[in-house]
Design a protein around this motif. Structure first.
Motif, PDB file in Angstrom:
ATOM      1  N   VAL A 230      18.499 -17.901  -4.605  1.00  0.00           N
ATOM      2  CA  VAL A 230      19.573 -17.373  -3.355  1.00  0.00           C
ATOM      3  C   VAL A 230      19.493 -18.377  -2.186  1.00  0.00           C
ATOM      4  O   VAL A 230      20.437 -18.745  -1.654  1.00  0.00           O
ATOM      5  CB  VAL A 230      19.400 -16.109  -3.087  1.00  0.00           C
ATOM      6  N   ALA A 231      18.373 -18.722  -1.790  1.00  0.00           N
ATOM      7  CA  ALA A 231      18.155 -19.655  -0.705  1.00  0.00           C
ATOM      8  C   ALA A 231      18.804 -20.978  -0.796  1.00  0.00           C
ATOM      9  O   ALA A 231      19.441 -21.609  -0.023  1.00  0.00           O
ATOM     10  CB  ALA A 231      16.323 -19.731   0.004  1.00  0.00           C
ATOM     11  N   ALA A 232      18.413 -21.492  -1.965  1.00  0.00           N
ATOM     12  CA  ALA A 232      19.103 -22.852  -2.478  1.00  0.00           C
ATOM     13  C   ALA A 232      20.551 -22.736  -2.530  1.00  0.00           C
ATOM     14  O   ALA A 232      21.220 -24.079  -2.114  1.00  0.00           O
ATOM     15  CB  ALA A 232      18.435 -23.199  -3.786  1.00  0.00           C
ATOM     16  N   ASP A 233      21.195 -21.513  -2.698  1.00  0.00           N
ATOM     17  CA  ASP A 233      22.752 -21.510  -2.654  1.00  0.00           C
ATOM     18  C   ASP A 233      23.000 -21.510  -1.286  1.00  0.00           C
ATOM     19  O   ASP A 233      24.318 -21.395  -1.164  1.00  0.00           O
ATOM     20  CB  ASP A 233      22.997 -20.314  -3.647  1.00  0.00           C
ATOM     21  N   GLY A 234      22.508 -21.230  -0.019  1.00  0.00           N
ATOM     22  CA  GLY A 234      22.834 -21.245   1.156  1.00  0.00           C
ATOM     23  C   GLY A 234      23.226 -19.895   1.599  1.00  0.00           C
ATOM     24  O   GLY A 234      23.903 -19.848   2.608  1.00  0.00           O
ATOM     25  N   ALA A 235      22.825 -18.877   0.994  1.00  0.00           N
ATOM     26  CA  ALA A 235      23.124 -17.600   1.288  1.00  0.00           C
ATOM     27  C   ALA A 235      22.492 -17.159   2.669  1.00  0.00           C
ATOM     28  O   ALA A 235      21.341 -17.537   2.740  1.00  0.00           O
ATOM     29  CB  ALA A 235      22.790 -16.511   0.241  1.00  0.00           C
ATOM     30  N   CYS A 236      23.264 -16.635   3.554  1.00  0.00           N
ATOM     31  CA  CYS A 236      22.585 -16.400   4.856  1.00  0.00           C
ATOM     32  C   CYS A 236      21.705 -15.468   4.850  1.00  0.00           C
ATOM     33  O   CYS A 236      20.698 -15.586   5.474  1.00  0.00           O
ATOM     34  CB  CYS A 236      23.921 -15.763   5.912  1.00  0.00           C
ATOM     35  N   ALA A 237      21.854 -14.185   4.194  1.00  0.00           N
ATOM     36  CA  ALA A 237      21.038 -13.032   4.298  1.00  0.00           C
ATOM     37  C   ALA A 237      20.204 -13.174   3.071  1.00  0.00           C
ATOM     38  O   ALA A 237      20.687 -13.216   1.694  1.00  0.00           O
ATOM     39  CB  ALA A 237      21.692 -11.558   4.351  1.00  0.00           C
ATOM     40  N   PRO A 238      18.945 -12.660   3.292  1.00  0.00           N
ATOM     41  CA  PRO A 238      18.050 -12.673   1.919  1.00  0.00           C
ATOM     42  C   PRO A 238      18.264 -11.362   1.062  1.00  0.00           C
ATOM     43  O   PRO A 238      18.966 -10.464   1.572  1.00  0.00           O
ATOM     44  CB  PRO A 238      16.832 -12.677   2.524  1.00  0.00           C
ATOM     45  N   ILE A 239      17.841 -11.591  -0.111  1.00  0.00           N
ATOM     46  CA  ILE A 239      17.933 -10.375  -1.062  1.00  0.00           C
ATOM     47  C   ILE A 239      17.027  -9.521  -1.182  1.00  0.00           C
ATOM     48  O   ILE A 239      15.687  -9.852  -0.397  1.00  0.00           O
ATOM     49  CB  ILE A 239      18.208 -10.929  -2.486  1.00  0.00           C
ATOM     50  N   THR A 240      17.154  -8.275  -1.167  1.00  0.00           N
ATOM     51  CA  THR A 240      16.289  -7.237  -1.357  1.00  0.00           C
ATOM     52  C   THR A 240      15.825  -6.888  -3.011  1.00  0.00           C
ATOM     53  O   THR A 240      16.798  -6.637  -3.695  1.00  0.00           O
ATOM     54  CB  THR A 240      16.583  -5.956  -0.771  1.00  0.00           C
ATOM     55  N   VAL A 241      14.511  -7.054  -3.283  1.00  0.00           N
ATOM     56  CA  VAL A 241      14.324  -6.510  -4.506  1.00  0.00           C
ATOM     57  C   VAL A 241      13.575  -5.184  -4.749  1.00  0.00           C
ATOM     58  O   VAL A 241      12.249  -4.836  -3.621  1.00  0.00           O
ATOM     59  CB  VAL A 241      13.119  -7.544  -5.282  1.00  0.00           C
ATOM     60  N   LEU A 242      13.828  -4.065  -5.362  1.00  0.00           N
ATOM     61  CA  LEU A 242      13.363  -2.825  -5.478  1.00  0.00           C
ATOM     62  C   LEU A 242      12.837  -2.735  -6.986  1.00  0.00           C
ATOM     63  O   LEU A 242      13.677  -3.016  -7.857  1.00  0.00           O
ATOM     64  CB  LEU A 242      14.368  -1.786  -5.163  1.00  0.00           C
ATOM     65  N   ARG A 243      11.586  -2.019  -7.335  1.00  0.00           N
ATOM     66  CA  ARG A 243      11.053  -1.921  -8.553  1.00  0.00           C
ATOM     67  C   ARG A 243      10.711  -0.328  -8.530  1.00  0.00           C
ATOM     68  O   ARG A 243      10.212   0.187  -7.774  1.00  0.00           O
ATOM     69  CB  ARG A 243       9.929  -2.724  -8.849  1.00  0.00           C
TER      70      ARG A 243
END
Length: 785
Positions: A230-243
């Motif tokens: 996601v960071a390489a794609d240039g997305a502004c906001a980071p993702i959240t991962v839930l398990r």
């Protein structure tokens, strides 16, 4: 001829015990090839004989999800969440971590085919009400529109469902979860983020105890790769991962238990080795005492597995602290060797045997009282510890005299400790009374500050971050709670389904407007009762035949409604089909003279709402409200009270056992432990530590171990008393270090247990010398005191 026989007796004992040890070694080799270890926290809980149906429901609901792992990736844009999900899945697939992507498409198609013959008997409550007051002409117009090309995506032929009823029924079934299909993934939105939902099934057993985080590490790495993508794609906001999922929690608990077991076990062993070397300055006592500990632990594990069929990982964590207790027999033997270096080995052991047997008896009594409480986990711990102590005792008695050769140099520090007893005061004269008065005031103050806590979560040891993720996933997906639900009972399966339908209608009608009716998940959502199916069949046949007649007249054709299965959809046939996979665990089957099912609740937001459901639900005949966490907390509280009385009884039993040996002087061995127990409670109250069942259990074991110190000081007089004091201090230090490490456990119950014993042993060690007898030289003298 008799003298050689007496000399050979220890050799026969040694050989007999050697055979037992060989058998233990063979069993240990077999066991650790495929260890039967349990990590289920609920397996530790009390078994309430009145709630067998609740236990079955809890077990089945747990088994339903024990192989499923849920991962949610959230982003402010759906495109980004899709990208993160793709990167996550690719990383997890490449890791070969035993997590297989779950595909539900084939199951959905099979479910559609299964239900098709009973399409006319499946209606939602809203459809039933609408068809009863149907405007036939409006329905005819809608049917004609769908017939002329507007029926795209309808799951069945137009003639089989002219009113398009079935898609709505299926849509309501899909509403049992918040996730919806989107672009080949499951999608959930919470107003701020779009969440991509990935489902995985584990390969292999759900519960492993090898100390690794195979799944957890693979999920962590997959999450890292998703963030990089996601960071390489240039997305502004980071993702959240839930398990979320039972396997993730089980693995984390097992890995944590393995770490704690290693820390406590090896730490205790290192402490024992250091103390024994420090005191005796010889390798032989170290080797023999460590050997007795290893044999004790091996025997404890083997007998526990033989009795219970498996062993819980918390039993191993608790049992690893046994190392700090079982070495007392060996230490006492070698300190007596220092005191009487010229005495032959076996006569020395025979001289020590009465005191060692009494110490073993009091300690085993303390452990076995744990088995009185109907805690499967505590019974395991009691058996494990009692057998381990017995095996360590037998190793010392049978092998130490045969394997102990040569002199024992000892250390100057050990001699100084033994001599220090002469400078330790006793309770003579008036000086102790002000001190005892201050101690009594402190105990009253501290005990008055104790705060009781019977919360079930004291057994929970999962990492807090993982628990937060689990709760977030449950909230986003609107997953039903496995801890709060209704149990519905009836004489027949049909009666159970009818009572489920009555429960849903009652809650829908009577739920307060401000809270609303929560979502319910019941078997009757999937298999309506026979009476409800017959009623639905009459409604659909009446309305659809009118609509088809009107449409046929408009088209100039004769349209006939196809035949459906005349027999009702059977619950047993549904249970045997793939269509029941989502809710099969809610059917409990035959229970006693009747049958039972579980109705799950989604979206339970508050305690007040739960209390309202409790009151409303039990107004329906055959319905019982279950709040598993609250019930178990109440049960823990009741057993805390019971164990409190058992502790009092235990003190009386131990005092009686000691009185058989020491007569009127028995109070001198018992009272230090009783005072230390009160002082320990006072310290816990002053520190603000919650008081729970496991504090009482620790005080029960303190009774067994603490009285040993008084026994050793009463058993030996004259010059032997100083070396008995050395044995007491060495035993107390090693036991204190062992349970001190147990107090570092992140499991609240084990922490409370360890801290209580650590404080109690320290107080016993300080108090026991005060109550000793001045050296009188003979046992007959001291029995008159």
């Amino acid at each position: 001829m008799r003298r050689p026989a007496r000399l050979e007796t220890p050799q026969w004992l040694a050989l007999a015990w050697l055979l037992v040890v060989v058998a233990l070694g063979w069993h240990q080799w077999r066991f650790w090839q495929a260890p039967r270890l349990d990590t289920d926290v609920f397996a530790l809980l009390p078994q309430d004989e009145r709630a067998s149906i609740v236990q079955r429901a809890t077990r089945q609901l747990g088994e339903q999800g024990e192989r499923r792992v849920v991962v949610m990736l959230g982003a402010t844009e759906w495109r980004v969440a899709q990208m993160a999900a793709s990167a996550f899945d690719q990383s997890l697939t490449a890791a070969h971590a035993g997590l297989r992507r779950a595909g539900d498409g084939a199951v959905a198609a099979q479910a559609l085919d299964f239900y098709r013959p009973w399409r006319d008997a499946l209606l939602t409550d809203a459809q039933r009400a609408a068809l009863r007051a149907a405007d036939v002409q409006a329905l005819v117009a809608q049917a004609l529109e769908r017939l002329h090309g507007l029926n795209t995506g309808q799951p069945t032929a137009w003639l089989a469902d002219p009113l398009n009823l079935w898609p709505t029924w299926w849509s309501q079934r899909a509403g049992l979860t918040a996730a919806r299909p989107r672009d080949g993934l499951l999608w959930v939105a919470d107003g701020q983020r779009d969440w991509a939902v990935l489902l995985y099934d584990i390969e292999g057993p759900a519960f492993r105890f090898d100390g690794t985080r195979r799944w957890g590490d693979a999920l962590d790495e997959a999450g890292r790769m998703a963030r990089i993508c996601v960071a390489a794609d240039g997305a502004c906001a980071p993702i959240t991962v839930l398990r979320a999922g039972v396997p993730v929690h089980a693995e984390a608990g097992a890995a944590q238990g393995s770490r704690e077991m290693n820390t406590i076990g090896w730490g205790s062993l290192a402490a024992v080795i250091a103390l024994v070397w420090w005191a005796f300055r010889a390798l032989r006592p170290v080797v023999l005492i460590v050997l007795s500990l290893l044999i004790g632990c091996a025997a404890a594990l083997s007998v526990t597995v033989w009795v219970f069929g498996q062993v819980h990982f918390l039993t191993l964590v608790f049992g690893s602290s046994l190392i700090g207790v079982a070495e007392d027999f060996g230490i006492h033997y070698f300190t007596s060797r220092l005191a009487s270096p010229g005495t032959p080995r076996w006569p020395l052991m025979k001289h020590l045997l009465p005191g060692l047997l009494l110490a073993l008896l009091t300690s085993v009594l303390g452990y076995l009282v744990l088995a009185v409480a109907p805690f499967p986990g505590l019974r395991q711990m009691a058996v494990f510890s009692a057998v381990g102590l017995g095996a360590a005792f037998l190793t010392a008695v049978c092998w130490f005299p045969a394997l102990d050769f040569g002199t024992l140099p000892g250390s100057r520090m050990a001699s100084a400790v033994a001599a220090s007893l002469t400078r330790w005061p006793t309770l003579e004269g008036r000086w102790p009374w002000p001190l005892l008065a201050l101690f009594a005031i402190f105990c009253v103050w501290g005990v008055s500050r104790l705060q009781v806590n019977d919360d079930l979560r004291q057994l929970q040891s999962a990492p807090p971050a993982l628990m937060d993720e689990q709760m977030a996933v449950g909230r986003l997906l609107q997953m039903p709670s496995p801890a709060q639900f209704f149990v519905v009972q009836g004489a027949t399966p049909e009666a159970v389904l009818q009572r489920e339908e009555a429960l849903k209608a009652h809650l829908q009608l009577n739920a307060p407007a401000k809270t609303g009716s929560p979502g319910l998940s019941a078997l009757s959502d999937w298999v309506p009762s026979g009476a409800r199916q017959a009623e639905n069949r009459q409604i659909t046949a009446h309305v659809e035949q009118q609509v088809l007649a009107e449409v046929g007249h408009a088209l100039g054709e004769s349209l006939h409604r196809p035949a459906f299965n005349a027999a009702a959809l059977d619950l047993q046939a549904w249970l045997a089909s793939p269509a029941s996979g989502a809710a099969r665990s809610q059917w409990l089957g035959q229970v006693g003279d009747g049958y039972a099912s579980v109705v799950l609740i989604r979206g339970l937001a508050s305690r007040a709402q739960a209390q309202t459901l409790h009151a409303l639900g039990e107004q329906v005949p055959g319905v019982r409200w279950v709040d598993r966490a609250n019930d178990m907390s109440g049960l823990l509280g009741r057993f805390r009270v019971t164990m409190g009385w058992l502790l009092v009884v235990g003190h009386l039993v131990v005092w009686s056992a000691v009185a058989l040996r020491f007569g009127r002087a028995a109070w001198r061995a018992w009272l230090p432990t009783a005072l230390a127990s009160l002082g320990c409670l006072a310290v816990l109250g002053g520190l603000g530590e919650p008081f729970q069942l496991f504090n009482l259990l620790a005080l029960m074991l303190l009774l067994g171990m603490g009285v040993d110190y008084g026994i050793f000081l009463l058993e030996h007089q004259a010059k032997e008393q100083g070396h008995a004091w050395l044995a007491v201090l060495l035993g107390a230090l090693s036991t204190g270090l062992s349970f001190g490490l147990l107090a570092l456990s992140s499991t609240p119950a084990l922490h409370a247990f360890g801290l209580t014993l650590l404080l109690g042993l320290a107080l016993v060690c300080l108090l026991a010398p005060l109550f000793r007898l001045r050296p009188l030289g003979t046992h007959s003298d001291q029995s008159q005191v």
